[in-house]
Design a protein around this motif. Structure first.
Motif, PDB file in Angstrom:
ATOM      1  N   GLN A  76       1.051  -1.177  -0.031  1.00 14.52           N
ATOM      2  CA  GLN A  76      -0.047   0.171  -0.246  1.00 14.52           C
ATOM      3  C   GLN A  76       0.884   1.337   0.093  1.00 14.52           C
ATOM      4  OE1 GLN A  76      -3.701   0.036   2.487  1.00 14.52           O
ATOM      5  NE2 GLN A  76      -2.614   1.843   3.685  1.00 14.52           N
ATOM      6  N   ILE A  77       0.595   2.239  -0.735  1.00 15.21           N
ATOM      7  CA  ILE A  77       1.266   3.465  -0.898  1.00 15.21           C
ATOM      8  C   ILE A  77       0.577   4.503  -0.852  1.00 15.21           C
ATOM      9  CG2 ILE A  77       2.550   5.079  -2.575  1.00 15.21           C
ATOM     10  CD1 ILE A  77       3.058   2.613  -4.364  1.00 15.21           C
ATOM     11  N   THR A  78       1.004   5.439   0.246  1.00  9.32           N
ATOM     12  CA  THR A  78       0.503   6.672   0.762  1.00  9.32           C
ATOM     13  C   THR A  78       1.374   7.711   0.299  1.00  9.32           C
ATOM     14  OG1 THR A  78      -0.614   5.682   2.631  1.00  9.32           O
ATOM     15  CG2 THR A  78      -0.595   7.949   2.409  1.00  9.32           C
ATOM     16  N   ALA A  79       0.556   8.711  -0.685  1.00 10.14           N
ATOM     17  CA  ALA A  79       1.275   9.734  -0.955  1.00 10.14           C
ATOM     18  C   ALA A  79       0.460  10.860  -0.773  1.00 10.14           C
ATOM     19  CB  ALA A  79       1.301   9.874  -2.724  1.00 10.14           C
ATOM     20  N   VAL A 102       1.528   8.266  -7.617  1.00  7.89           N
ATOM     21  CA  VAL A 102       2.429   9.012  -7.124  1.00  7.89           C
ATOM     22  C   VAL A 102       2.105  10.588  -7.089  1.00  7.89           C
ATOM     23  CG1 VAL A 102       4.278   7.419  -7.235  1.00  7.89           C
ATOM     24  CG2 VAL A 102       4.166   9.082  -8.910  1.00  7.89           C
ATOM     25  N   GLY A 103       1.632  10.725  -8.368  1.00 11.01           N
ATOM     26  CA  GLY A 103       1.086  12.135  -8.510  1.00 11.01           C
ATOM     27  C   GLY A 103       2.543  12.859  -8.554  1.00 11.01           C
ATOM     28  N   SER A 104       2.456  14.134  -7.955  1.00 11.34           N
ATOM     29  CA  SER A 104       3.408  15.263  -7.991  1.00 11.34           C
ATOM     30  C   SER A 104       4.357  14.916  -6.546  1.00 11.34           C
ATOM     31  CB  SER A 104       3.032  16.735  -7.829  1.00 11.34           C
ATOM     32  OG  SER A 104       2.071  16.858  -6.791  1.00 11.34           O
ATOM     33  N   ALA A 105       4.082  14.012  -5.824  1.00 13.01           N
ATOM     34  CA  ALA A 105       4.965  13.826  -4.567  1.00 13.01           C
ATOM     35  C   ALA A 105       6.456  13.137  -4.807  1.00 13.01           C
ATOM     36  CB  ALA A 105       4.012  12.752  -3.632  1.00 13.01           C
ATOM     37  N   THR A 106       6.971  13.270  -4.233  1.00 14.43           N
ATOM     38  CA  THR A 106       8.489  12.837  -4.064  1.00 14.43           C
ATOM     39  C   THR A 106       8.857  11.622  -2.965  1.00 14.43           C
ATOM     40  OG1 THR A 106       9.612  14.687  -3.156  1.00 14.43           O
ATOM     41  CG2 THR A 106       9.371  14.373  -5.604  1.00 14.43           C
ATOM     42  N   SER A 107       8.047  11.819  -2.075  1.00 17.75           N
ATOM     43  CA  SER A 107       8.073  11.057  -0.913  1.00 17.75           C
ATOM     44  C   SER A 107       6.876  10.389  -0.522  1.00 17.75           C
ATOM     45  CB  SER A 107       8.917  11.793   0.242  1.00 17.75           C
ATOM     46  OG  SER A 107       8.019  12.821   0.677  1.00 17.75           O
ATOM     47  N   PHE A 108       7.027   8.973   0.229  1.00 20.03           N
ATOM     48  CA  PHE A 108       5.894   8.083   0.524  1.00 20.03           C
ATOM     49  C   PHE A 108       6.130   7.472   1.829  1.00 20.03           C
ATOM     50  CE2 PHE A 108       7.341   8.705  -4.056  1.00 20.03           C
ATOM     51  CZ  PHE A 108       6.262   9.349  -4.527  1.00 20.03           C
ATOM     52  N   GLN A 109       4.658   6.978   1.857  1.00 20.87           N
ATOM     53  CA  GLN A 109       4.657   5.705   3.060  1.00 20.87           C
ATOM     54  C   GLN A 109       4.357   4.493   2.398  1.00 20.87           C
ATOM     55  OE1 GLN A 109       5.920   6.224   6.477  1.00 20.87           O
ATOM     56  NE2 GLN A 109       6.654   8.232   5.526  1.00 20.87           N
ATOM     57  N   VAL A 110       5.049   3.502   2.937  1.00 24.38           N
ATOM     58  CA  VAL A 110       4.665   2.223   2.108  1.00 24.38           C
ATOM     59  C   VAL A 110       4.522   1.325   3.400  1.00 24.38           C
ATOM     60  CG1 VAL A 110       5.407   0.384   0.843  1.00 24.38           C
ATOM     61  CG2 VAL A 110       6.250   2.532   0.067  1.00 24.38           C
ATOM     62  N   THR A 111       3.328   0.555   3.070  1.00 22.73           N
ATOM     63  CA  THR A 111       2.990  -0.482   4.237  1.00 22.73           C
ATOM     64  C   THR A 111       3.022  -1.740   3.422  1.00 22.73           C
ATOM     65  OG1 THR A 111       1.437   1.135   4.975  1.00 22.73           O
ATOM     66  CG2 THR A 111       1.108  -1.236   5.808  1.00 22.73           C
ATOM     67  N   LEU A 112       3.847  -2.898   3.696  1.00 22.69           N
ATOM     68  CA  LEU A 112       3.877  -3.926   3.328  1.00 22.69           C
ATOM     69  C   LEU A 112       2.502  -4.967   3.613  1.00 22.69           C
ATOM     70  CD1 LEU A 112       7.555  -4.838   4.071  1.00 22.69           C
ATOM     71  CD2 LEU A 112       6.631  -3.843   2.234  1.00 22.69           C
ATOM     72  N   ALA A 113       2.412  -6.003   2.886  1.00 21.17           N
ATOM     73  CA  ALA A 113       1.334  -6.882   3.350  1.00 21.17           C
ATOM     74  C   ALA A 113       1.338  -7.430   4.537  1.00 21.17           C
ATOM     75  CB  ALA A 113       0.848  -7.912   2.109  1.00 21.17           C
ATOM     76  N   ASP A 114       2.658  -7.960   4.929  1.00 25.12           N
ATOM     77  CA  ASP A 114       2.546  -8.567   6.336  1.00 25.12           C
ATOM     78  C   ASP A 114       2.948  -7.555   7.539  1.00 25.12           C
ATOM     79  OD1 ASP A 114       5.114  -7.837   5.572  1.00 25.12           O
ATOM     80  OD2 ASP A 114       5.796 -10.068   5.607  1.00 25.12           O
ATOM     81  N   SER A 115       2.716  -6.433   7.447  1.00 26.57           N
ATOM     82  CA  SER A 115       2.988  -5.541   8.433  1.00 26.57           C
ATOM     83  C   SER A 115       2.027  -4.315   8.561  1.00 26.57           C
ATOM     84  CB  SER A 115       4.537  -5.019   8.222  1.00 26.57           C
ATOM     85  OG  SER A 115       4.632  -3.861   9.195  1.00 26.57           O
ATOM     86  N   ALA A 208     -12.633  -7.118 -10.550  1.00 29.80           N
ATOM     87  CA  ALA A 208     -13.121  -5.714 -10.338  1.00 29.80           C
ATOM     88  C   ALA A 208     -11.846  -4.910  -9.983  1.00 29.80           C
ATOM     89  CB  ALA A 208     -13.856  -5.729  -9.115  1.00 29.80           C
ATOM     90  N   ILE A 209     -11.554  -3.567 -10.420  1.00 27.39           N
ATOM     91  CA  ILE A 209     -10.731  -2.710 -10.133  1.00 27.39           C
ATOM     92  C   ILE A 209     -11.377  -1.522  -9.707  1.00 27.39           C
ATOM     93  CG2 ILE A 209      -8.758  -1.325 -11.047  1.00 27.39           C
ATOM     94  CD1 ILE A 209      -8.372  -3.597 -13.141  1.00 27.39           C
ATOM     95  N   ASN A 210     -11.120  -1.267  -8.164  1.00 31.49           N
ATOM     96  CA  ASN A 210     -11.791  -0.292  -7.398  1.00 31.49           C
ATOM     97  C   ASN A 210     -10.591   0.906  -7.144  1.00 31.49           C
ATOM     98  OD1 ASN A 210     -14.485  -1.192  -7.238  1.00 31.49           O
ATOM     99  ND2 ASN A 210     -13.569  -3.044  -6.417  1.00 31.49           N
ATOM    100  N   PRO A 211     -11.238   1.799  -6.641  1.00 29.27           N
ATOM    101  CA  PRO A 211     -10.439   3.293  -6.081  1.00 29.27           C
ATOM    102  C   PRO A 211      -9.280   2.608  -5.137  1.00 29.27           C
ATOM    103  CG  PRO A 211     -12.549   3.997  -6.214  1.00 29.27           C
ATOM    104  CD  PRO A 211     -12.687   2.625  -6.545  1.00 29.27           C
ATOM    105  N   GLY A 212      -8.140   2.850  -5.244  1.00 33.20           N
ATOM    106  CA  GLY A 212      -7.124   2.068  -4.399  1.00 33.20           C
ATOM    107  C   GLY A 212      -6.403   0.972  -5.062  1.00 33.20           C
ATOM    108  N   ASN A 213      -7.201   0.256  -6.042  1.00 28.95           N
ATOM    109  CA  ASN A 213      -6.329  -0.824  -6.733  1.00 28.95           C
ATOM    110  C   ASN A 213      -5.382  -0.289  -7.690  1.00 28.95           C
ATOM    111  OD1 ASN A 213      -9.061  -2.873  -6.582  1.00 28.95           O
ATOM    112  ND2 ASN A 213      -7.103  -3.707  -6.199  1.00 28.95           N
ATOM    113  N   SER A 214      -5.184   0.859  -7.988  1.00 24.18           N
ATOM    114  CA  SER A 214      -4.260   1.386  -9.121  1.00 24.18           C
ATOM    115  C   SER A 214      -2.705   1.001  -8.536  1.00 24.18           C
ATOM    116  CB  SER A 214      -4.383   2.904  -9.311  1.00 24.18           C
ATOM    117  OG  SER A 214      -5.475   3.235 -10.059  1.00 24.18           O
ATOM    118  N   GLY A 215      -1.989   0.534  -9.494  1.00 21.91           N
ATOM    119  CA  GLY A 215      -0.574   0.131  -9.222  1.00 21.91           C
ATOM    120  C   GLY A 215      -0.454  -1.132  -8.409  1.00 21.91           C
ATOM    121  N   GLY A 216      -1.682  -1.949  -8.370  1.00 22.25           N
ATOM    122  CA  GLY A 216      -1.538  -3.236  -7.773  1.00 22.25           C
ATOM    123  C   GLY A 216      -1.439  -4.237  -8.899  1.00 22.25           C
TER     124      GLY A 216
END
Length: 365
Positions: A76-79, A102-115, A208-216
């Motif tokens: 999961q990516i939060t920008a 990613v949009g115009s962001a250059t830094s992100f928070q990433v959450t792994l599937a098992d964490s 089904a591809i829903n909001p938040g699925n992008s990049g998956g």
């Protein structure tokens, strides 16, 4: 793809002549049940519910194994206030996703599937032209599980696929469907952080591809990524709402080709896509016939580029490319997406009310 409000709007292109009914995928098969006509009168009147259809244990096991095998590679990516998904590309911490995530962001928070904890990441490169981007974990943990990418040329219509991502913020979610078509050229709508990319050779799916699925990940039952979930089709009859059962993924071969360039060179050095070397805007002739021609109006021409060498100038209106009539800038992009760099193509255009033609040797986008 994100929802309105705290997330960016879901990508929904105009349907590209997709009126054909999609094939339906079955998650299993029935066995051991008799027809209503063969039931005994005692069974029919007993009120005892008929046994539930059994599911093929082999197919169910494949589903479970694929989810267990691939889901740890989906993050999961939060920008900023945007949420999307990504796929672990290598053990060094590189992650592939959509440029619109990613949009115009250059830094992100990433959450792994098992964490449940987040990891910091920074932008490697974003390539909106193909709606792809690579980000990199600042301190990659040990045990990262890179995904395995399939040969896109072997993806077949009817193949069972699973879409994995974080739709609506529901982390590590899975939907299922089939490959409905391959080789689609799709234009995204213009958005706050996207020029509206035209992407060739996309994989169409009923998953089904829903909001938040992008990049998956869109994966097959061999635990291979066949594409990156990118957008759902828009239903023109529903005021731009989603068209259920029609989603698109960027094919794996395109992903790996461009991602390798971004990681190695910090940019895309060879997109493999054709270009005229111009910028355009859509022009529409007025009803009186005294206005400009309908077509792609040339706003700018790259000095020394393919169009410039063929004599095309700002102010010209392109009305034909190859054998296709051009009525808009987006249509010009769609036709170019089906062509190859180095290809010689006749171009019809209008200058000062006079119809002209030339031949352009296409360059690289």
């Amino acid at each position: 793809m994100e929802t309105a409000g705290s997330r960016r709007p879901l990508r929904t292109p105009a349907l590209l002549a997709l009126a054909a009914a999609l094939l339906a995928a079955s998650a299993g098969c029935s066995s051991g049940s008799s027809s209503a006509s063969s039931r005994s009168s005692t069974d029919a009147g007993s009120g005892t519910p008929a046994p539930a259809p059994s599911v093929s244990s082999d197919l169910q096991t494949q589903y479970e194994n694929t989810v267990a095998g691939v889901l740890p590679s989906v993050v999961q990516i939060t920008a900023g206030d945007s949420l999307g998904s990504g796929i672990v590309y290598d053990s060094k911490g590189d992650i592939v996703t959509n440029a619109h995530v990613v949009g115009s962001a250059t830094s992100f928070q990433v959450t792994l599937a098992d964490s449940s904890s987040t990891l910091a990441a920074t932008l490697v490169y974003s390539y909106p032209t193909n709606d792809l981007a690579v980000i990199k974990l600042t301190s990659p943990p040990s045990g990262l599980k890179p995904a395995v990418f399939a040969d896109s040329g072997k993806v077949a219509v009817g193949q069972i696929v699973l879409a994995m991502g974080n739709p609506l913020g529901l982390s590590s979610s899975v939907t299922q469907g089939i490959v409905s078509a391959v080789g689609r050229t799709v234009s995204e709508p213009r958005g706050e952080d996207s020029p509206g990319a035209t992407i060739p050779n996309m994989v169409q799916t009923s998953a089904a591809i829903n909001p938040g699925n992008s990049g998956g990940a869109l994966v097959n039952l061999s635990n291979q990524v066949v594409g990156i979930n990118t957008l759902a089709a828009g239903d023109s009859n529903e005021s731009g709402g989603q068209a259920p059962g029609i989603g698109f993924a960027i094919p794996a071969s395109t992903v790996t080709d461009l991602a390798n360039q971004m990681i190695k060179d910090g940019k895309v050095v060879d997109s493999g896509r054709a270009a005229l070397g111009i910028t355009t805007r859509t022009l529409l002739a007025d009803s009186s016939g005294s206005g400009s021609e309908t077509g792609a109006g040339v706003v700018g021409v790259t000095s020394g580029g393919p169009a410039a060498k063929a004599g095309i100038q700002p102010g010209d209106v392109i009305t034909k490319l190859g054998g296709t009539a051009i009525t808009s800038s987006s249509q010009l992009s769609q036709v170019l997406a089906t062509m190859q760099p180095g290809q010689k193509v006749p171009v019809g255009y209008v200058r000062g009310g006079s119809t002209r033609s030339t031949t352009v040797t296409l360059g690289t986008l």
